[in-house]
Design a protein around this motif. Sequence first.
Motif, PDB file in Angstrom:
ATOM      1  N   ARG A  12      56.755  51.139  34.524  1.00  0.00           N
ATOM      2  CA  ARG A  12      57.093  51.799  35.792  1.00  0.00           C
ATOM      3  C   ARG A  12      58.475  52.428  35.827  1.00  0.00           C
ATOM      4  O   ARG A  12      58.643  53.548  36.303  1.00  0.00           O
ATOM      5  N   LYS A 116      56.446  33.870  37.267  1.00  0.00           N
ATOM      6  CA  LYS A 116      57.040  34.237  35.970  1.00  0.00           C
ATOM      7  C   LYS A 116      58.563  34.287  36.095  1.00  0.00           C
ATOM      8  O   LYS A 116      59.255  34.750  35.198  1.00  0.00           O
ATOM      9  N   GLY A 139      51.471  36.448  34.110  1.00  0.00           N
ATOM     10  CA  GLY A 139      50.886  37.568  34.846  1.00  0.00           C
ATOM     11  C   GLY A 139      49.738  37.051  35.684  1.00  0.00           C
ATOM     12  O   GLY A 139      49.428  35.848  35.651  1.00  0.00           O
ATOM     13  N   SER A 140      49.133  37.941  36.481  1.00  0.00           N
ATOM     14  CA  SER A 140      48.037  37.561  37.386  1.00  0.00           C
ATOM     15  C   SER A 140      48.383  36.284  38.165  1.00  0.00           C
ATOM     16  O   SER A 140      47.548  35.402  38.337  1.00  0.00           O
ATOM     17  N   GLU A 142      48.820  35.770  41.200  1.00  0.00           N
ATOM     18  CA  GLU A 142      48.109  35.588  42.479  1.00  0.00           C
ATOM     19  C   GLU A 142      46.868  34.713  42.346  1.00  0.00           C
ATOM     20  O   GLU A 142      46.338  34.214  43.349  1.00  0.00           O
ATOM     21  N   ASP A 155      56.645  35.786  43.361  1.00  0.00           N
ATOM     22  CA  ASP A 155      56.353  36.971  42.555  1.00  0.00           C
ATOM     23  C   ASP A 155      56.870  38.231  43.243  1.00  0.00           C
ATOM     24  O   ASP A 155      57.308  38.203  44.390  1.00  0.00           O
ATOM     25  N   ILE A 156      56.751  39.326  42.504  1.00  0.00           N
ATOM     26  CA  ILE A 156      57.118  40.650  43.020  1.00  0.00           C
ATOM     27  C   ILE A 156      56.078  41.113  44.041  1.00  0.00           C
ATOM     28  O   ILE A 156      54.875  40.979  43.812  1.00  0.00           O
ATOM     29  N   VAL A 157      56.562  41.670  45.144  1.00  0.00           N
ATOM     30  CA  VAL A 157      55.681  42.354  46.087  1.00  0.00           C
ATOM     31  C   VAL A 157      56.188  43.787  46.197  1.00  0.00           C
ATOM     32  O   VAL A 157      57.392  44.017  46.330  1.00  0.00           O
ATOM     33  N   SER A 158      55.250  44.727  46.098  1.00  0.00           N
ATOM     34  CA  SER A 158      55.659  46.122  46.266  1.00  0.00           C
ATOM     35  C   SER A 158      54.915  46.678  47.472  1.00  0.00           C
ATOM     36  O   SER A 158      55.450  46.748  48.580  1.00  0.00           O
ATOM     37  N   THR A 159      53.658  47.035  47.315  1.00  0.00           N
ATOM     38  CA  THR A 159      52.886  47.526  48.461  1.00  0.00           C
ATOM     39  C   THR A 159      52.263  46.364  49.252  1.00  0.00           C
ATOM     40  O   THR A 159      51.833  46.551  50.387  1.00  0.00           O
ATOM     41  N   GLY A 160      52.144  45.214  48.653  1.00  0.00           N
ATOM     42  CA  GLY A 160      51.482  44.072  49.298  1.00  0.00           C
ATOM     43  C   GLY A 160      49.977  44.043  49.027  1.00  0.00           C
ATOM     44  O   GLY A 160      49.270  43.128  49.452  1.00  0.00           O
ATOM     45  N   ARG A 161      49.526  45.042  48.280  1.00  0.00           N
ATOM     46  CA  ARG A 161      48.080  45.173  48.049  1.00  0.00           C
ATOM     47  C   ARG A 161      47.504  44.007  47.232  1.00  0.00           C
ATOM     48  O   ARG A 161      46.419  43.501  47.548  1.00  0.00           O
ATOM     49  N   THR A 162      48.232  43.590  46.216  1.00  0.00           N
ATOM     50  CA  THR A 162      47.718  42.496  45.365  1.00  0.00           C
ATOM     51  C   THR A 162      47.561  41.215  46.176  1.00  0.00           C
ATOM     52  O   THR A 162      46.554  40.505  46.053  1.00  0.00           O
TER      53      THR A 162
END
Length: 207
Positions: A12, A116, A139-140, A142, A155-162
Amino acid sequence: MTELTIAMPKGRIFEEAYEMLLEAGFNLPEEVEMSRKLMIEIPEEKISFILAKPMDVPVYVEHGVADIGIAGKDVLLEQRRTVHELLDLKISECYIASAGLPNTTMSEIAPRIATKYPNIALKYYKGIGEQVEIIELNGSIELAPMIGLADRIVDIVSTGRTLKENGLVEYEHIAEVSSRLIANPVSYRMKSDRIQDLVTRLKKCVK
Ligand SMILES: Nc1ncnc2c1ncn2[C@@H]1O[C@H](COP(=O)(O)OP(=O)(O)OP(=O)(O)O)[C@@H](O)[C@H]1O
Ligand SMILES: O=P(O)(O)OC[C@H]1O[C@H](OP(=O)(O)OP(=O)(O)O)[C@H](O)[C@@H]1O
């Protein structure tokens, strides 16, 4: 002109960082063909890029095989390496949060946290007086609360979609994350003119 080696993550961050370097006026090819090459040399600018895993960028910079690096604040908080943080590029922005299944409280005895980012998670829970057991995943993340491996994830949140698509909700906002320009302390002294020029030019492109 002295040579400058820059370590960059392959994913990214790369695109956004490369775009900023172009905008800052560096004479780089407009398009980089993403091949399997892990080192790109730009003789016109005396710049070499090392393309690395995000978590490895500060390692290269600390050891001085890269003079400069671009790394997420998440990685810098997790690793605490001996590097100078020169500039917040304000790209690849996201944040670190804790999350879990909705309407759940953490186990009273040694709640399990999957992440992680073991150091960030430990420091955070210690700070709020919780003694936790860390389960380190790569990874994964969630998946962990859904399958009963952990009470919470960090963990990282960006859009919140995961989180949403996996039926999780956010509990605590832990830290803001964006990409930073970092430097090896010796390079910073020995190549100060080149590095200062890079910082000045990139600073003008920070949005
Ligand atoms: N949604 C996101 N998920 C993960 N990292 C993100 C996200 N948004 C921004 N970032 C930032 O990007 C960095 C990850 O960079 P990059 O995309 O190059 O790696 P990746 O391909 O996800 O990682 P890996 O190679 O370990 O799979 C993180 O350290 C963080 O600072
Ligand atoms: O809030 P969102 O926009 O959904 O982004 C957050 C997700 O992105 C990252 O995973 P990544 O894609 O790097 O995969 P990973 O599971 O291999 O870490 C991160 O670990 C979250 O799972």
